[in-house]
Enzyme design. Structure first.
Site, PDB file in Angstrom:
ATOM      1  N   ARG A 161      41.225  -5.759 -72.720  1.00 45.82           N
ATOM      2  CA  ARG A 161      40.100  -5.524 -71.804  1.00 45.82           C
ATOM      3  C   ARG A 161      38.769  -5.738 -72.534  1.00 45.82           C
ATOM      4  O   ARG A 161      37.785  -6.169 -71.946  1.00 45.82           O
ATOM      5  CB  ARG A 161      40.192  -4.114 -71.188  1.00 45.82           C
ATOM      6  CG  ARG A 161      38.992  -3.754 -70.332  1.00 45.82           C
ATOM      7  CD  ARG A 161      39.296  -2.744 -69.211  1.00 45.82           C
ATOM      8  NE  ARG A 161      40.110  -1.624 -69.612  1.00 45.82           N
ATOM      9  CZ  ARG A 161      39.707  -0.604 -70.377  1.00 45.82           C
ATOM     10  NH1 ARG A 161      38.475  -0.578 -70.843  1.00 45.82           N
ATOM     11  NH2 ARG A 161      40.528   0.377 -70.682  1.00 45.82           N
ATOM     12  N   TYR A 163      26.099 -17.344 -50.623  1.00 44.70           N
ATOM     13  CA  TYR A 163      27.518 -17.132 -50.286  1.00 44.70           C
ATOM     14  C   TYR A 163      27.701 -15.759 -49.612  1.00 44.70           C
ATOM     15  O   TYR A 163      27.170 -14.751 -50.095  1.00 44.70           O
ATOM     16  CB  TYR A 163      28.361 -17.236 -51.569  1.00 44.70           C
ATOM     17  CG  TYR A 163      29.776 -16.738 -51.375  1.00 44.70           C
ATOM     18  CD1 TYR A 163      30.584 -17.277 -50.373  1.00 44.70           C
ATOM     19  CD2 TYR A 163      30.289 -15.711 -52.155  1.00 44.70           C
ATOM     20  CE1 TYR A 163      31.869 -16.801 -50.170  1.00 44.70           C
ATOM     21  CE2 TYR A 163      31.572 -15.244 -51.964  1.00 44.70           C
ATOM     22  CZ  TYR A 163      32.357 -15.788 -50.963  1.00 44.70           C
ATOM     23  OH  TYR A 163      33.626 -15.306 -50.757  1.00 44.70           O
ATOM     24  N   ASP A 173      22.987 -18.938 -59.688  1.00 47.96           N
ATOM     25  CA  ASP A 173      24.384 -19.259 -59.382  1.00 47.96           C
ATOM     26  C   ASP A 173      24.501 -20.780 -59.361  1.00 47.96           C
ATOM     27  O   ASP A 173      23.981 -21.451 -58.471  1.00 47.96           O
ATOM     28  CB  ASP A 173      24.771 -18.637 -58.032  1.00 47.96           C
ATOM     29  CG  ASP A 173      26.270 -18.763 -57.749  1.00 47.96           C
ATOM     30  OD1 ASP A 173      26.855 -19.795 -58.145  1.00 47.96           O
ATOM     31  OD2 ASP A 173      26.846 -17.861 -57.117  1.00 47.96           O
ATOM     32  N   LYS A 193      35.952 -22.383 -58.375  1.00 51.07           N
ATOM     33  CA  LYS A 193      35.583 -23.633 -57.693  1.00 51.07           C
ATOM     34  C   LYS A 193      35.762 -24.838 -58.626  1.00 51.07           C
ATOM     35  O   LYS A 193      36.846 -25.093 -59.068  1.00 51.07           O
ATOM     36  CB  LYS A 193      34.160 -23.519 -57.161  1.00 51.07           C
ATOM     37  CG  LYS A 193      33.874 -22.196 -56.452  1.00 51.07           C
ATOM     38  CD  LYS A 193      34.798 -21.963 -55.276  1.00 51.07           C
ATOM     39  CE  LYS A 193      34.526 -20.617 -54.637  1.00 51.07           C
ATOM     40  NZ  LYS A 193      35.662 -20.008 -54.010  1.00 51.07           N
TER      41      LYS A 193
HETATM   42  O1  P1T Z   1      35.407 -16.251 -54.864  1.00 46.06           O
HETATM   43  P1  P1T Z   1      34.791 -15.841 -56.172  1.00 46.06           P
HETATM   44  O2  P1T Z   1      35.398 -16.477 -57.368  1.00 46.06           O
HETATM   45  O3  P1T Z   1      34.662 -14.359 -56.298  1.00 46.06           O
HETATM   46  O4  P1T Z   1      33.290 -16.435 -56.174  1.00 46.06           O
HETATM   47  C1  P1T Z   1      32.280 -15.963 -55.358  1.00 46.06           C
HETATM   48  C2  P1T Z   1      31.244 -17.024 -55.147  1.00 46.06           C
HETATM   49  C3  P1T Z   1      30.072 -16.975 -55.873  1.00 46.06           C
HETATM   50  N1  P1T Z   1      29.104 -17.920 -55.745  1.00 46.06           N
HETATM   51  C4  P1T Z   1      29.257 -18.947 -54.895  1.00 46.06           C
HETATM   52  C5  P1T Z   1      28.174 -19.961 -54.776  1.00 46.06           C
HETATM   53  C6  P1T Z   1      30.431 -19.080 -54.148  1.00 46.06           C
HETATM   54  O5  P1T Z   1      30.552 -20.133 -53.333  1.00 46.06           O
HETATM   55  C7  P1T Z   1      31.456 -18.095 -54.264  1.00 46.06           C
HETATM   56  C8  P1T Z   1      32.710 -18.152 -53.478  1.00 46.06           C
HETATM   57  N2  P1T Z   1      32.664 -19.025 -52.377  1.00 46.06           N
HETATM   58  C9  P1T Z   1      33.701 -19.236 -51.488  1.00 46.06           C
HETATM   59  C10 P1T Z   1      34.894 -18.639 -51.592  1.00 46.06           C
HETATM   60  C11 P1T Z   1      33.422 -20.214 -50.432  1.00 46.06           C
HETATM   61  O6  P1T Z   1      34.369 -20.734 -49.787  1.00 46.06           O
HETATM   62  O7  P1T Z   1      32.257 -20.505 -50.191  1.00 46.06           O
END
Ligand code: P1T
Length: 377
Positions: free
Chosen positions: A46, A98, A170, A195
């Protein structure tokens, strides 16, 4: 070093115990201590894990940062960042963002007495006007999800420097291949590694990249206290995925640029959102701060009936949440990724029920265009 050389080599050396070229997955939660306090820098996964460390060094190099920390998801990385703040602190956020980030801020972090002001960050003066004495953090997405709006990182960074605020960007849609916010003056870069960094829709992860030792101390402390770490296996998978990031991003960018042109010239389409189109309101800025325009396109159809038909008629583009994988996906933000944003707010932003978002994959362009064409017909 060039981007792909770093992507393939940074942070990685043949494993000293076996000379294995590929770093092993250190599937261990704990580490032997020869005597109290005598160890090799690892005591419990952790806090730190060798596979995660290699990945973190690799991504830090790609984002031109000193440090990276890998989290169990994108939102957990954002949660850790906001957890370095205190009750009473204020955060300025891009209003188009998002849906899960909006939910985290509005429905979770607000309960801990953090306050948020959502602004149209494409206008730098809106960010400046929202600054209060309690403001600690400016959080922007650029390009935004789902409307692909672009904010001027350098100009916002200058305001943040002047007012002593942390600027977090981001960078999920661009990846370090197309945009490096730290070089433009940002303090923290965020990735949903789920992503493009992961790129194959098979791992969930998040990354923060930054230069400050103070942030390293704060964020490492929060991360080990909260426990939102990327597992050794997912760290390894992500490390493998990043090696092909440049070739994948070039293809995503190429396919999406051609599809955006195709959509622009189609009568069934009301409006196309893609930063690579000269009609995009921040096209000049996009060209200045980005080296490509990415693989995400949003567009509006004329009515919801048409949207429903289009989504079910597609054969290669698959209706699913998420983005950034090698396979093409289509999403209906209003009912899927941005459903947690109240309807009134969504419509004010322009995330209407007629908006469709494409994550253009790296399949053959001709097949993708034919798929869209037949679904529109
Ligand atoms: O899903 P996660 O790994 O927790 O990421 C969150 C997140 C953060 N920032 C951006 C710009 C994102 O697009 C996302 C997650 N987005 C999707 C799941 C989507 O389909 O838009």
């Amino acid at each position: 070093m060039g981007f792909s050389t770093d992507a393939i080599h940074a942070g990685q050396h043949p494993d000293p115990s076996t000379n294995a070229i590929i770093p092993p997955i250190h599937l261990t939660t704990t580490f032997y201590q020869e005597e109290i306090g005598k160890h090799k820098g690892y005591v419990y996964t952790r806090s730190a894990n060798p596979t995660r460390d290699i990945l973190q060094k690799n991504i830090a190099a790609l984002e031109k940062g000193s440090y990276a920390l890998a989290f169990s998801s994108g939102v957990s990385a954002i949660h850790a960042l906001t957890s370095t703040l205190k009750a009473g602190d204020h955060i300025i956020v891009s209003e188009d963002i998002y849906g899960g980030t909006f939910r985290l801020f509005e429905q979770v972090m607000k309960n801990f007495e953090l306050s948020f002001t959502f602004v149209d960050s494409t206008k730098v003066e809106n960010v400046e006007a929202a600054v209060r004495s309690e403001t600690k953090l400016v959080f922007i997405e650029t390009p935004t999800n789902p409307l692909l709006l672009i904010s001027d990182i350098k100009a916002i960074a200058e305001i943040c420097k002047e007012k002593n605020l942390i600027l977090a960007v981001d960078n999920t849609f661009m990846t370090p291949y197309f945009q490096n916010p730290l070089e433009l003056g940002a303090d923290v870069v965020i990735h949903s590694a789920t992503k493009y960094l992961g790129g194959h829709s098979d791992l969930l992860g998040g990354v923060l990249v930054f230069n400050s030792d103070e942030l390293l101390n704060k964020l490492s402390f929060v991360q080990k206290s909260i426990g939102s770490v990327l597992s050794p296996f997912d760290s390894w998978l992500l490390l493998r995925s990043v090696k092909t990031l440049a070739v994948r991003m070039d293809r995503h960018n190429y396919n999406a640029s051609k599809i955006a042109d195709f959509l622009l010239n189609n009568n069934s389409i009301k409006k196309v959102y893609y930063p690579g189109l000269s009609s995009h309101p921040q096209y000049e800025l996009a060209k200045k701060q980005m080296r490509g325009f990415g693989g995400i396109i949003s567009f509006e159809l004329h009515d919801f009936k048409q949207v429903k038909k289009f989504l079910t008629n597609l054969k290669i583009f698959t209706l699913a949440e998420s983005l950034g994988g090698v396979e093409s996906l289509v999403c209906h933000p209003a009912t899927m990724t941005h459903a947690s944003i109240p309807k009134e707010r969504r419509e004010k932003l322009g995330i209407s029920d007629n908006l469709v978002r494409l994550s253009v994959g790296i399949e053959d362009l001709e097949d993708l265009i034919l798929d869209i064409e037949q679904a529109l017909k």
